[in-house]
Enzyme design. Structure first.
Site, PDB file in Angstrom:
ATOM      1  N   GLY A  56       0.830  -1.198   0.000  1.00 39.12           N
ATOM      2  CA  GLY A  56       0.000   0.000   0.000  1.00 39.12           C
ATOM      3  C   GLY A  56       0.860   1.242   0.000  1.00 39.12           C
ATOM      4  O   GLY A  56       1.993   1.230   0.481  1.00 39.12           O
ATOM      5  N   THR A  57       0.301   2.316  -0.524  1.00 40.19           N
ATOM      6  CA  THR A  57       1.011   3.590  -0.578  1.00 40.19           C
ATOM      7  C   THR A  57       0.032   4.670  -1.015  1.00 40.19           C
ATOM      8  O   THR A  57      -1.108   4.375  -1.386  1.00 40.19           O
ATOM      9  CB  THR A  57       2.191   3.512  -1.567  1.00 40.19           C
ATOM     10  OG1 THR A  57       2.936   4.713  -1.497  1.00 40.19           O
ATOM     11  CG2 THR A  57       1.686   3.346  -2.984  1.00 40.19           C
ATOM     12  N   THR A  58       0.466   5.900  -0.982  1.00 36.06           N
ATOM     13  CA  THR A  58      -0.291   7.013  -1.557  1.00 36.06           C
ATOM     14  C   THR A  58       0.697   7.958  -2.224  1.00 36.06           C
ATOM     15  O   THR A  58       1.587   8.491  -1.558  1.00 36.06           O
ATOM     16  CB  THR A  58      -1.091   7.780  -0.487  1.00 36.06           C
ATOM     17  OG1 THR A  58      -1.953   6.887   0.221  1.00 36.06           O
ATOM     18  CG2 THR A  58      -1.940   8.859  -1.147  1.00 36.06           C
TER      19      THR A  58
ATOM     20  N   LYS B 206       9.704   7.446  -1.938  1.00 35.92           N
ATOM     21  CA  LYS B 206       9.019   6.831  -3.074  1.00 35.92           C
ATOM     22  C   LYS B 206       9.091   7.686  -4.329  1.00 35.92           C
ATOM     23  O   LYS B 206       8.320   7.472  -5.268  1.00 35.92           O
ATOM     24  CB  LYS B 206       7.562   6.547  -2.701  1.00 35.92           C
ATOM     25  CG  LYS B 206       7.439   5.596  -1.519  1.00 35.92           C
ATOM     26  CD  LYS B 206       6.004   5.353  -1.114  1.00 35.92           C
ATOM     27  CE  LYS B 206       5.942   4.458   0.116  1.00 35.92           C
ATOM     28  NZ  LYS B 206       4.556   4.213   0.566  1.00 35.92           N
TER      29      LYS B 206
END
Length: 276
Positions: free
Chosen positions: A72-74, A105
Site C-alpha cells: 500500500g502507498t499514496t 518513493k
C-alpha cells in the site's frame, strides 16, 4: 575502453563480457537490457511462466502458502501554472507488517525528470533506474535532454514486453522539457496516460477527494504545496497502509527541487487544531 583502463586491464585485451556477439549484432550478455541492442530483452528462467508459478503456490490451501503481494502507498502529482507538484508518503509495508517509515518513493531520474513508486518496490526501482540510464544515453548521443513524453513511452514499452509476467508497478513520470511541464501515468500493463492530475496506491481515493476540492490551474506555489500536503496527510489518516512523512517535490523550468519532508502526525495535529 576508458573503463577497462581504469580497472587496470592491459591495452589490446578485451574480456569476454566486453565482446559483442558478431552473429546477432547485440550484446552477448543475455541479462543486459538496452534499447541500443537489436533484441533488447532480459533472459527469463526456464520452466513455467512466472504467473503460473506463483498461482501454483496460492491455490494450495493445505500448505497454507500465500504469495500474493500485499502492499500500500499514496502518491500524487498534479500540474499547475508554476510546474508540477509531486507528493508521496513514506510508509513501506509487507502485508500487515510495516517494514519502513522512511522510504523515499520518488526516484530522481535526472535533474529534469522524476518518477514515483507504487506497487512492488523492487519493480519500480529497477525499471525506473533502467529508464534513468536510457535517458542519460539519449542525452549523450543526441546532445539534448529527452522529452517527458518520450521517457514515459520508453517505460511503457518496457512494461509491454513483460506484460502478464507478474510485474507490479504504477508510476507517474513528470518533468519539464521544451513543451513545458509534462505528467504521465504508466503501469505494469503498459498503460500510458497524460493528464493534469494523478494519484496511485491504496490511499488514492482519499487523496483524490482532497485534490478535487482544492485544485485550480492558477494555484500559487504555496497553495499548491498546501494542497499536496493535505491530500497525503488525510489519505494516511484513512488508509492503514500509508503513513510516515510527506515527501514533496516541485518540478520547475530549471529542474526539480525538494520542498519538504513533513511528519504526517504533526500535520494532522495542526489541521485538527486549526479546525477547532
Amino acid at each position: 575502453m576508458a573503463l577497462l583502463d581504469l580497472c587496470g586491464a592491459a591495452r589490446g585485451q578485451r574480456p569476454e563480457w566486453a565482446a559483442l556477439d558478431a552473429g546477432s549484432g547485440g550484446r552477448s550478455d543475455p541479462g543486459h537490457y538496452s534499447f541500443s541492442a537489436q533484441a533488447p530483452e532480459l533472459a527469463l528462467p526456464r520452466g513455467m511462466q512466472p504467473t503460473a508459478f506463483l498461482r501454483s503456490f496460492g491455490g494450495d490451501q493445505e500448505r497454507n502458502v500465500q504469495i500474493e503481494m500485499a502492499h500500500g502507498t499514496t502518491t500524487l502529482a498534479f500540474k499547475f501554472q508554476h510546474g508540477v507538484i509531486v507528493a508521496v508518503d513514506s510508509r513501506a509495508t509487507a502485508g500487515s507488517y510495516i517494514s519502513s517509515l522512511r522510504m523515499n518513493k520518488v526516484i530522481e531520474i535526472n535533474p529534469y525528470l522524476l518518477g514515483t513508486m507504487s506497487g512492488c518496490a523492487a519493480d519500480c526501482q529497477y525499471w525506473e533506474r533502467l529508464l534513468a540510464k536510457e535517458c542519460r544515453l539519449y542525452y549523450l548521443r543526441n546532445g539534448e535532454r529527452i522529452s517527458v513524453s518520450a521517457a514515459s513511452k520508453l517505460l511503457s514499452n518496457m512494461m509491454l514486453q513483460y506484460r502478464g509476467m507478474g510485474l507490479s508497478m504504477g508510476s507517474m513520470i513528470c518533468g519539464w522539457d521544451k513543451k513545458g511541464p509534462g505528467l504521465y501515468y504508466v503501469d505494469d500493463n503498459g498503460t500510458r496516460l497524460s493528464g493534469q492530475m494523478f494519484s496511485t496506491g491504496s490511499g488514492n481515493t482519499y487523496a483524490y477527494g482532497v485534490m478535487d476540492s482544492g485544485y485550480r490551474q492558477d494555484l500559487s506555489p504555496e497553495e499548491a504545496y498546501d494542497l499536496g500536503r493535505r491530500a497525503i496527510a488525510y489519505a494516511t489518516h484513512r488508509d492503514n497502509y500509508s503513513g510516515g512523512v510527506v515527501n514533496m517535490y516541485h518540478m520547475k523550468e530549471d529542474g526539480w527541487v525538494k520542498v519538504e519532508s513533513s511528519d504526517v502526525s504533526d500535520l494532522l495535529y495542526k489541521y485538527g487544531e486549526a479546525a477547532l
